[in-house]
Design a protein around this motif. Structure first.
Motif, PDB file in Angstrom:
ATOM      1  N   GLN A  90       0.714  -1.354   0.028  1.00 32.23           N
ATOM      2  CA  GLN A  90       0.063   0.045  -0.254  1.00 32.23           C
ATOM      3  C   GLN A  90       0.824   1.328  -0.042  1.00 32.23           C
ATOM      4  O   GLN A  90       0.271   2.319   0.046  1.00 32.23           O
ATOM      5  N   GLU A  91       2.246   1.238   0.281  1.00 30.07           N
ATOM      6  CA  GLU A  91       3.215   2.197   0.152  1.00 30.07           C
ATOM      7  C   GLU A  91       3.238   2.687  -1.245  1.00 30.07           C
ATOM      8  O   GLU A  91       3.705   2.208  -2.041  1.00 30.07           O
ATOM      9  N   PRO A  92       3.199   3.998  -1.468  1.00 32.76           N
ATOM     10  CA  PRO A  92       3.604   4.603  -2.783  1.00 32.76           C
ATOM     11  C   PRO A  92       5.369   4.508  -3.068  1.00 32.76           C
ATOM     12  O   PRO A  92       5.910   4.614  -1.994  1.00 32.76           O
ATOM     13  N   GLY A  93       5.417   4.211  -4.266  1.00 30.71           N
ATOM     14  CA  GLY A  93       7.084   4.173  -4.558  1.00 30.71           C
ATOM     15  C   GLY A  93       7.598   2.892  -4.050  1.00 30.71           C
ATOM     16  O   GLY A  93       8.941   2.905  -4.045  1.00 30.71           O
ATOM     17  N   VAL A  94       6.776   1.862  -3.900  1.00 30.37           N
ATOM     18  CA  VAL A  94       7.396   0.577  -3.219  1.00 30.37           C
ATOM     19  C   VAL A  94       6.936  -0.429  -4.393  1.00 30.37           C
ATOM     20  O   VAL A  94       5.661  -0.669  -4.467  1.00 30.37           O
ATOM     21  N   SER A  95       7.793  -1.248  -4.744  1.00 34.74           N
ATOM     22  CA  SER A  95       7.441  -2.433  -5.800  1.00 34.74           C
ATOM     23  C   SER A  95       8.057  -3.635  -5.094  1.00 34.74           C
ATOM     24  O   SER A  95       8.988  -3.595  -4.590  1.00 34.74           O
ATOM     25  N   LEU A  96       7.127  -4.779  -4.989  1.00 36.47           N
ATOM     26  CA  LEU A  96       7.381  -5.897  -3.983  1.00 36.47           C
ATOM     27  C   LEU A  96       7.661  -7.214  -5.019  1.00 36.47           C
ATOM     28  O   LEU A  96       6.987  -7.377  -5.961  1.00 36.47           O
ATOM     29  N   THR A  97       8.388  -7.857  -4.498  1.00 35.12           N
ATOM     30  CA  THR A  97       8.717  -9.197  -4.861  1.00 35.12           C
ATOM     31  C   THR A  97       9.072 -10.188  -3.542  1.00 35.12           C
ATOM     32  O   THR A  97       9.593  -9.999  -2.744  1.00 35.12           O
ATOM     33  N   LEU A  98       8.087 -11.266  -3.782  1.00 37.20           N
ATOM     34  CA  LEU A  98       7.996 -12.010  -2.395  1.00 37.20           C
ATOM     35  C   LEU A  98       8.808 -13.370  -2.818  1.00 37.20           C
ATOM     36  O   LEU A  98       8.650 -14.033  -4.027  1.00 37.20           O
ATOM     37  N   ALA A  99       9.667 -13.549  -1.900  1.00 39.84           N
ATOM     38  CA  ALA A  99      10.673 -14.915  -2.210  1.00 39.84           C
ATOM     39  C   ALA A  99      10.408 -16.063  -1.199  1.00 39.84           C
ATOM     40  O   ALA A  99       9.895 -15.823  -0.015  1.00 39.84           O
ATOM     41  N   GLY A 100      10.534 -17.277  -1.716  1.00 39.02           N
ATOM     42  CA  GLY A 100      10.261 -18.290  -0.660  1.00 39.02           C
ATOM     43  C   GLY A 100      10.543 -19.710  -1.594  1.00 39.02           C
ATOM     44  O   GLY A 100      11.002 -19.668  -2.714  1.00 39.02           O
ATOM     45  N   ARG A 101      10.451 -20.697  -0.859  1.00 43.87           N
ATOM     46  CA  ARG A 101      10.511 -22.090  -1.431  1.00 43.87           C
ATOM     47  C   ARG A 101       9.324 -22.537  -2.267  1.00 43.87           C
ATOM     48  O   ARG A 101       9.325 -23.317  -3.210  1.00 43.87           O
ATOM     49  N   ASN A 102       8.138 -22.383  -1.655  1.00 49.47           N
ATOM     50  CA  ASN A 102       6.934 -22.745  -2.177  1.00 49.47           C
ATOM     51  C   ASN A 102       6.296 -21.422  -3.130  1.00 49.47           C
ATOM     52  O   ASN A 102       5.636 -20.562  -2.733  1.00 49.47           O
ATOM     53  N   LEU A 103       6.338 -21.945  -4.427  1.00 44.69           N
ATOM     54  CA  LEU A 103       5.658 -20.830  -5.316  1.00 44.69           C
ATOM     55  C   LEU A 103       4.156 -20.800  -5.193  1.00 44.69           C
ATOM     56  O   LEU A 103       3.642 -19.718  -5.586  1.00 44.69           O
ATOM     57  N   ASP A 104       3.552 -21.751  -5.313  1.00 49.87           N
ATOM     58  CA  ASP A 104       2.180 -21.791  -4.931  1.00 49.87           C
ATOM     59  C   ASP A 104       1.645 -21.015  -3.810  1.00 49.87           C
ATOM     60  O   ASP A 104       0.697 -20.238  -4.171  1.00 49.87           O
ATOM     61  N   ARG A 105       2.136 -21.068  -2.852  1.00 46.05           N
ATOM     62  CA  ARG A 105       1.777 -20.173  -1.485  1.00 46.05           C
ATOM     63  C   ARG A 105       2.128 -18.720  -1.847  1.00 46.05           C
ATOM     64  O   ARG A 105       1.329 -17.696  -1.619  1.00 46.05           O
ATOM     65  N   LEU A 106       3.484 -18.610  -2.380  1.00 45.05           N
ATOM     66  CA  LEU A 106       3.766 -17.200  -2.623  1.00 45.05           C
ATOM     67  C   LEU A 106       3.020 -16.533  -3.620  1.00 45.05           C
ATOM     68  O   LEU A 106       2.344 -15.258  -3.605  1.00 45.05           O
ATOM     69  N   GLY A 107       2.349 -17.179  -4.731  1.00 49.41           N
ATOM     70  CA  GLY A 107       1.394 -16.901  -5.798  1.00 49.41           C
ATOM     71  C   GLY A 107       0.348 -16.298  -5.215  1.00 49.41           C
ATOM     72  O   GLY A 107      -0.425 -15.341  -5.650  1.00 49.41           O
ATOM     73  N   LYS A 108      -0.392 -17.202  -4.308  1.00 48.42           N
ATOM     74  CA  LYS A 108      -1.580 -16.857  -3.706  1.00 48.42           C
ATOM     75  C   LYS A 108      -1.519 -15.637  -2.745  1.00 48.42           C
ATOM     76  O   LYS A 108      -2.553 -14.887  -2.918  1.00 48.42           O
ATOM     77  N   ILE A 109      -0.600 -15.195  -2.232  1.00 47.72           N
ATOM     78  CA  ILE A 109      -0.249 -14.253  -1.177  1.00 47.72           C
ATOM     79  C   ILE A 109      -0.330 -12.851  -2.273  1.00 47.72           C
ATOM     80  O   ILE A 109      -0.818 -11.778  -2.258  1.00 47.72           O
TER      81      ILE A 109
END
Length: 385
Positions: free
Chosen positions: A29-48
């Motif tokens: 929700q922060e302006p000027g911030v782009s996120l990448t979520l990392a971890g071992r489980n792509l399915d769970r990451l994708g849902k988030i």
């Protein structure tokens, strides 16, 4: 002041976990911030990632096998994975190798104590590294800095965290607790360092809006940092409590084989204990709390007592540990990060930086202050059990 990037590219390791996912929810929700979520489980990451507005990208990444090249596309990496009690410094090494600023939510006592050893390398690489951007020590010390700033002396400090039983729990949190349960923990009590059993000194504590809950001593960086920063004359302790007495005292009972030397640790039983704890999720409440208490002397040398309390209902408690990391994201985005070097997040942030976020989440906090000698010495009533 460093140049402000057009969009701060942030990598959150452990982005599908209890804390990483909540940090992502707020940071998205922060302006000027782009996120990448990392971890071992792509399915769970994708849902988030798909649930965020705007959506974030995902990256399959093993925290223990990370390389500098993995971090080169990013302006900031945040390690929210844990547990840090037995963590190896691969992410820190990769951050140094890639020149990427680093922040973590570490609560491992040895991990945080050893963190200054990276200071020379961080300065040579021109990289700021920050550890402990979480409820402790970042938020707790922000509270204490406001609380005792005008005092002439500090006698006792006590900090406690009490999650609601219905709060989500992850394996890393269970592993962090079980790493010290039953083992000797060094605490500053009665003016000297003493060793007590982990998850011992069991006592009851009054918490805001929730009556009394049981509490036990924990092996966290606070045990050292409180003494280093505030120089209390008599005591400085950190403790935590499970809402259901059955679970709290049950864990104390399970610590006995470790205390007696029959087994080395309860860590091998982490998954079993997590599964057992989840059976009790329908019970208890979604009300979490945190308290910071201190007594000492004011500027006139008069006895003074102060207490800060936080109350989080509707399962908002798990957001509290990520608020400091959110504050650090803003600092990097706005171009005023810490200087290059290795920093423990104790005294880096002001309480005012947390207050708007707590208000938006419906998290209530308040200060109380009285003069005169306390009715009970802060270490009173805590027994090694």
């Amino acid at each position: 002041m460093s140049e402000i990037p057009k969009s701060l590219r942030v990598l959150i390791i452990g982005g599908s976990g209890v804390f990483g996912s909540r940090l992502a929810e707020l940071a998205a929700q922060e302006p000027g911030v782009s996120l990448t979520l990392a971890g071992r489980n792509l399915d769970r990451l994708g849902k988030i990632a798909n649930a965020l507005v705007p959506q974030s990208s995902v990256l399959q990444l093993d925290r223990d096998l990370i390389e500098p090249g993995d971090l080169e596309p990013f302006d900031l990496v945040i390690d929210a994975a844990g547990p840090f009690q037995a963590s190896r410094p691969q992410v820190i090494a990769a951050a140094l190798g890639s020149g990427t600023p680093y922040v973590d939510l570490a609560d491992g006592r040895r991990f945080v104590a050893d963190f200054p050893s990276f200071d020379d390398a961080a300065k040579r690489c021109g990289v700021p590294l920050v550890t402990g951007a979480s409820s402790i020590p970042a938020l707790s010390h922000a509270v204490l800095d406001r609380m005792v700033s005008r005092w002439s002396a500090v006698e006792d400090i006590r900090i406690g965290i009490f999650p609601g039983n219905r709060a989500p729990r992850g394996l890393s949190v269970v592993q962090a607790i079980l790493s010290y349960v039953g083992k000797p923990v060094k605490v500053f009590r009665e003016g000297e360092w003493q060793q007590v059993p982990g998850w011992g000194l069991t006592h009851s504590e009054q918490i805001p809006g929730g009556g009394k809950r049981w509490a036990s001593v924990c092996d966290t960086p606070e045990q050292d940092l409180l003494v280093q920063r505030y120089r209390p004359r008599r005591s400085a302790e950190f403790f935590a409590g499970l809402e259901l007495g059955l679970l709290h005292h049950g864990l104390a009972m399970l610590s006995m084989p470790v205390r007696w030397g029959w087994i080395a640790s309860l860590l091998p039983f982490s998954k079993v204990m997590l599964a057992a704890a989840k059976l009790f999720l329908p019970f208890g409440s979604d009300r979490g709390a945190m308290i910071v208490s201190a007594n000492g002397e004011d500027q006139m040398g008069r006895p003074i007592n102060a207490r800060w309390s936080l109350e989080a209902i509707s399962n908002r408690g798990p957001f509290v540990p990520v608020l400091a990391a959110l504050c650090m994201i803003r600092r990097f985005r706005d171009g005023w990060p810490p200087e290059p070097g290795a920093h423990v997040c104790a005294g880096l942030l002001c309480l005012s930086e947390f207050e708007d976020d707590m208000a938006k989440l419906g998290i209530v906090h308040r200060f109380e202050e009285t003069h005169g000698k306390p009715a009970d010495v802060l270490t009173g009533g805590a027994k090694a059990a």
